[in-house]
Write a protein that holds these residues in place. Sequence first.
Motif, PDB file in Angstrom:
ATOM      1  N   PHE A 100     -26.509  19.744  26.229  1.00 15.99           N
ATOM      2  CA  PHE A 100     -25.756  18.629  26.783  1.00 15.99           C
ATOM      3  C   PHE A 100     -25.855  17.416  25.847  1.00 15.99           C
ATOM      4  CE2 PHE A 100     -26.652  20.354  31.324  1.00 15.99           C
ATOM      5  CZ  PHE A 100     -25.561  21.213  31.222  1.00 15.99           C
ATOM      6  N   ILE A 101     -24.753  16.699  25.715  1.00 14.49           N
ATOM      7  CA  ILE A 101     -24.692  15.521  24.845  1.00 14.49           C
ATOM      8  C   ILE A 101     -25.185  14.308  25.621  1.00 14.49           C
ATOM      9  CG2 ILE A 101     -23.211  14.122  23.356  1.00 14.49           C
ATOM     10  CD1 ILE A 101     -23.418  17.118  22.555  1.00 14.49           C
ATOM     11  N   THR A 102     -26.229  13.628  25.102  1.00 10.78           N
ATOM     12  CA  THR A 102     -26.835  12.523  25.848  1.00 10.78           C
ATOM     13  C   THR A 102     -26.999  11.229  25.059  1.00 10.78           C
ATOM     14  OG1 THR A 102     -29.049  13.321  25.280  1.00 10.78           O
ATOM     15  CG2 THR A 102     -28.106  14.111  27.351  1.00 10.78           C
ATOM     16  N   TYR A 103     -26.755  11.278  23.738  1.00 11.42           N
ATOM     17  CA  TYR A 103     -26.981  10.078  22.907  1.00 11.42           C
ATOM     18  C   TYR A 103     -25.671   9.417  22.486  1.00 11.42           C
ATOM     19  CZ  TYR A 103     -31.855  11.492  22.646  1.00 11.42           C
ATOM     20  OH  TYR A 103     -33.151  11.821  22.965  1.00 11.42           O
ATOM     21  N   GLN A 104     -24.591   9.658  23.240  1.00 12.78           N
ATOM     22  CA  GLN A 104     -23.278   9.128  22.872  1.00 12.78           C
ATOM     23  C   GLN A 104     -23.267   7.608  22.780  1.00 12.78           C
ATOM     24  OE1 GLN A 104     -23.971  10.849  25.589  1.00 12.78           O
ATOM     25  NE2 GLN A 104     -23.456   9.638  27.384  1.00 12.78           N
ATOM     26  N   ASP A 105     -24.129   6.958  23.537  1.00 14.53           N
ATOM     27  CA  ASP A 105     -24.171   5.495  23.504  1.00 14.53           C
ATOM     28  C   ASP A 105     -24.631   4.983  22.146  1.00 14.53           C
ATOM     29  OD1 ASP A 105     -23.565   3.260  24.973  1.00 14.53           O
ATOM     30  OD2 ASP A 105     -25.601   2.954  25.707  1.00 14.53           O
ATOM     31  N   LEU A 106     -25.366   5.826  21.394  1.00 11.70           N
ATOM     32  CA  LEU A 106     -25.920   5.398  20.115  1.00 11.70           C
ATOM     33  C   LEU A 106     -25.041   5.758  18.922  1.00 11.70           C
ATOM     34  CD1 LEU A 106     -29.700   6.291  20.569  1.00 11.70           C
ATOM     35  CD2 LEU A 106     -28.518   4.151  21.096  1.00 11.70           C
ATOM     36  N   PHE A 107     -24.222   6.818  19.056  1.00  8.42           N
ATOM     37  CA  PHE A 107     -23.519   7.269  17.849  1.00  8.42           C
ATOM     38  C   PHE A 107     -22.018   7.020  17.839  1.00  8.42           C
ATOM     39  CE2 PHE A 107     -23.534  11.362  20.299  1.00  8.42           C
ATOM     40  CZ  PHE A 107     -22.174  11.626  20.316  1.00  8.42           C
ATOM     41  N   LEU A 108     -21.407   6.730  18.981  1.00  7.10           N
ATOM     42  CA  LEU A 108     -19.949   6.644  18.997  1.00  7.10           C
ATOM     43  C   LEU A 108     -19.410   5.456  18.211  1.00  7.10           C
ATOM     44  CD1 LEU A 108     -18.946   7.801  22.589  1.00  7.10           C
ATOM     45  CD2 LEU A 108     -18.290   8.827  20.412  1.00  7.10           C
ATOM     46  N   ALA A 109     -20.198   4.401  18.100  1.00  4.01           N
ATOM     47  CA  ALA A 109     -19.732   3.236  17.341  1.00  4.01           C
ATOM     48  C   ALA A 109     -19.622   3.540  15.853  1.00  4.01           C
ATOM     49  CB  ALA A 109     -20.669   2.055  17.560  1.00  4.01           C
ATOM     50  N   ASP A 110     -20.359   4.555  15.370  1.00  7.31           N
ATOM     51  CA  ASP A 110     -20.395   4.861  13.942  1.00  7.31           C
ATOM     52  C   ASP A 110     -19.789   6.225  13.608  1.00  7.31           C
ATOM     53  OD1 ASP A 110     -22.041   2.480  13.203  1.00  7.31           O
ATOM     54  OD2 ASP A 110     -23.483   3.476  14.504  1.00  7.31           O
ATOM     55  N   ALA A 111     -19.357   6.965  14.627  1.00  3.72           N
ATOM     56  CA  ALA A 111     -18.845   8.320  14.399  1.00  3.72           C
ATOM     57  C   ALA A 111     -17.394   8.291  13.941  1.00  3.72           C
ATOM     58  CB  ALA A 111     -18.975   9.139  15.674  1.00  3.72           C
ATOM     59  N   ASP A 112     -16.962   9.404  13.349  1.00  9.01           N
ATOM     60  CA  ASP A 112     -15.546   9.605  13.024  1.00  9.01           C
ATOM     61  C   ASP A 112     -14.858  10.023  14.316  1.00  9.01           C
ATOM     62  OD1 ASP A 112     -13.044  10.381  12.213  1.00  9.01           O
ATOM     63  OD2 ASP A 112     -13.733  11.546  10.485  1.00  9.01           O
ATOM     64  N   THR A 113     -14.336   9.047  15.026  1.00 14.06           N
ATOM     65  CA  THR A 113     -13.843   9.306  16.376  1.00 14.06           C
ATOM     66  C   THR A 113     -12.649  10.255  16.411  1.00 14.06           C
ATOM     67  OG1 THR A 113     -12.574   7.245  16.237  1.00 14.06           O
ATOM     68  CG2 THR A 113     -14.702   7.161  17.359  1.00 14.06           C
ATOM     69  N   GLU A 114     -11.897  10.348  15.333  1.00  9.32           N
ATOM     70  CA  GLU A 114     -10.775  11.273  15.319  1.00  9.32           C
ATOM     71  C   GLU A 114     -11.259  12.715  15.457  1.00  9.32           C
ATOM     72  OE1 GLU A 114      -7.233  12.967  15.520  1.00  9.32           O
ATOM     73  OE2 GLU A 114      -7.641  10.817  15.671  1.00  9.32           O
ATOM     74  N   LYS A 115     -12.411  13.021  14.888  1.00 14.93           N
ATOM     75  CA  LYS A 115     -12.968  14.369  15.004  1.00 14.93           C
ATOM     76  C   LYS A 115     -13.461  14.670  16.419  1.00 14.93           C
ATOM     77  CE  LYS A 115     -14.623  14.819  10.224  1.00 14.93           C
ATOM     78  NZ  LYS A 115     -15.825  15.025   9.382  1.00 14.93           N
TER      79      LYS A 115
END
Length: 573
Positions: A260-275
Amino acid sequence: MAVLQPLIDLAEVCYAQGIRHVVISPGSRSAALTLAFSRHRGFEKHVVMDERSAGFIALGIAQQLNQTVILICTSGSAAYNYAPAVTEAFFQQISLLILTADRPQEWIHQLDGQTIYQAEIYGKHVKKSFTIPSDYGHKDALWLINRTANEAAILAHSKPYGPVHINVPIREPFYPENAEELIPSADVRIIKKVETESTLPVETWHELLNEWDDAERILIAGGQHQNSEILNLALSKITEELDVPVVGDSIANQKGNQSFITYQDLFLADADTEKLRPDLLITYGLSFISKAFKQFLQKNPSIRHWHISEDSHVVDTFFSLTQIIPVSPDNFFSSIFEKIDYQLFVQGSDPENDSSYKKTWTGYDLKAQSLLAEYLENLSLLNDLTSVNFVINSLPDGSQLHIANSMPIRYVNALGNRVSHLEIFANRGTSGIDGCVSTAIGAALINKKTTFLLVGDVAFLYDRNGLLIQPLPDNLKIIVLNNSGGNIFRMIDGPASLPELENYFETRHSFTAKRTSEDSKIEYFQVNDFDGLEREIPLFLNTNKTSLLEVFTDPSENAKSWKGMKSYIRSNW
């Protein structure tokens, strides 16, 4: 003679409808209601003098039992003090039946004491509001009171659950003589509603499965939801066998699977959101904590969005809603996995959705988890973030953790799967700081589990009156993060840079929880550094009575560590 028989019968109707817990706040105008319920042998009674706390204690009880709890108060401003809890119960879909005593209609706005406009006092924040007659002489009035009691009890516990209000005007005299008995009428009529389970027709399933097959990137996201083994098992099978990422905040209570994905609050600001953008988004539950996650889906809307909900409201948080599916999440996810699994078995094929999509989400999640661990290991000072991390890791498996709003819930959410061994509760219906202490008290009164509350100093001080209940449950343990003010205003853009920060936003203070603990006979522990935390936490955890651990931290250091965490993850991404 002051035996108000219709009110005695109202209590009997509530009992016959399955209600067992009543939270009563003392008052005179409500005497007939109080006596009707207190002398009924079928109810467990809880007396709470402060109506604001009483409302949240009732909410905590109802939340644990998944049953309706009754609230009783006197007339006037007492009824208004229920409003924060009623509002929270409405948006969190928790079943309450509120009985407010009132003056007769003709005395409203006639300068009579404790008299306000009480009819429909809670506005749109109840499922329905009733006012019963104050005169019981006509058979139609008795018929209406009986019908109202049955309808209100049925409505409060019909999905989606929620609060229902009955305003009860009462004439004097309302105190019985000592020799008078309060006995329900022999012919009290009970109206039952047959319970059903929502299902989807075959044609709908065909349409949904076709949309599933057409989507390459499928994302499941859970909002606030109570822990469900059935649901978590179904989600585990979906993510493991169908390669679909499952995302949830801490309040989603997604347990039992490290995928399960639980750290989305930490990585979404820096992730390649299109992927990460989904073609098909499937959501369930109530609110989401993560602002980064909400903004990601709002800026990258899915082509199709199913929301699994038995609620009648159209909730379109992510600007992409295409289908409301009115069944329970347990039912839906269990059924859709079985249908897809059977379909793949018959066809002898593998899932057609893009398996690399899950790998992308998982890769980001693992990286954020690793960077957070590195950052926490390098922190040597006691602050809110490090103390929450230490405390969370110390709590025994299966405990309940109630979390106050503002920064405590944000700290916990940032810790991702570090809290997966705990059952998480938070008042995220309105996300206010009021009532968190009282809600945890209500829960601990009922659940018989070790019940922890993580709360900031302001929220704790704001809701101290919940501790007036006697006796306090021995299984309640409170952790207070005392940084001498509303520390969240140092964390968010805007107020942090203003010269008015300390006086008008943080509202600095010098209060502690020590004297409150002494007054309430709570065993008190305090720490100011890591050594103290390591020394005191075992003692705090092993007490067999209500206990409180107060952790003193510096607000500037708290802001530095929180912002430093985000900066560290961003710079090492």
